[in-house]
Scaffold this motif. Structure first.
Motif, short mmCIF file in Angstrom:
data_model
loop_
_atom_site.label_atom_id
_atom_site.label_comp_id
_atom_site.label_asym_id
_atom_site.label_seq_id
_atom_site.Cartn_x
_atom_site.Cartn_y
_atom_site.Cartn_z
N PHE A 181 52.21 0.49 -13.48
CA PHE A 181 51.15 1.45 -13.22
C PHE A 181 49.78 0.81 -13.48
CE2 PHE A 181 48.44 5.10 -13.72
CZ PHE A 181 48.99 6.05 -12.87
N ALA A 202 55.35 8.15 -9.99
CA ALA A 202 54.60 8.58 -11.17
C ALA A 202 53.43 9.47 -10.78
CB ALA A 202 54.11 7.36 -11.96
N GLN A 248 54.66 1.51 -17.51
CA GLN A 248 53.29 1.27 -18.00
C GLN A 248 52.71 -0.02 -17.40
OE1 GLN A 248 54.24 1.46 -22.19
NE2 GLN A 248 53.40 3.53 -22.35
N ILE A 257 48.37 5.01 -17.83
CA ILE A 257 48.90 6.30 -17.37
C ILE A 257 48.14 7.44 -18.03
CG2 ILE A 257 50.93 7.80 -17.37
CD1 ILE A 257 52.62 5.17 -17.22
N TYR A 262 44.81 7.92 -16.44
CA TYR A 262 44.98 8.54 -15.13
C TYR A 262 45.23 10.05 -15.27
CZ TYR A 262 46.71 9.64 -10.49
OH TYR A 262 46.89 10.22 -9.26
#
Length: 161
Positions: free
Chosen positions: A86, A54, A83, A94, A97
């Motif tokens: 992460f 990712a 999700q 996400i 980020y």
């Protein structure tokens, strides 16, 4: 990183403030880019290949609209699992980020004296109103204030030499 150097060189040719200012600007820019790699590391010691995939995908595609479905597909997992994993490994969503990566890049472009609209577009946020709101949320100042403060700091450091 090579793209950053190339873009900086293009901007420098238009700059008439002298080589010391340009070298200082490039040094600050390089340190900023290198510090991003440390800052964006996972929170936990255990690391997951899904998170790695990712992060790699986001690093390449942050200037584009990133669909969770396409991101999950590129990581060979479901959206929900992506999700969850992460957030567990990175300590943020996400979307947070992606915004962090985009704002770090936008800050670099602003320090290289790009216009606010250009910096937003190059960082993957072409809507200047949305860009300004996100930037202020992330840095605590507007993009113009940030750029002005960086210019003042660079000028001050140049005078010290």
């Amino acid at each position: 990183y090579m793209e950053l150097i190339s873009n900086y060189q293009k901007k420098v040719t238009k700059n008439t403030l002298g080589i010391r200012y340009n070298l200082l600007g490039f040094l600050l820019e390089s340190l900023s880019v290198l510090s991003q790699f440390v800052y964006l590391q996972p929170v936990t010691a255990s690391y997951n290949h899904i998170v790695d995939d990712a992060i790699s995908y986001i690093a390449v595609h942050y200037t584009e609209k990133i669909s969770m479905d396409i991101l999950a597909e590129s990581c060979n997992t479901s959206v929900r699992n992506l999700q969850h994993v992460f957030k567990k490994h990175m300590g943020c969503t996400i979307t947070a980020y992606i915004n962090q990566v985009r704002m770090n890049q936008a800050g670099c472009y602003l320090r290289m004296n790009y216009k606010v609209s250009e910096a937003g577009e190059k960082a993957g946020i072409p809507d200047s109103t949305r860009f300004s709101k996100l930037f202020k949320k992330y840095y605590g100042v507007s993009p113009l204030e940030y750029q002005k403060d960086r210019y003042v700091l660079s000028s001050y450091l140049t005078e010290l030499k």
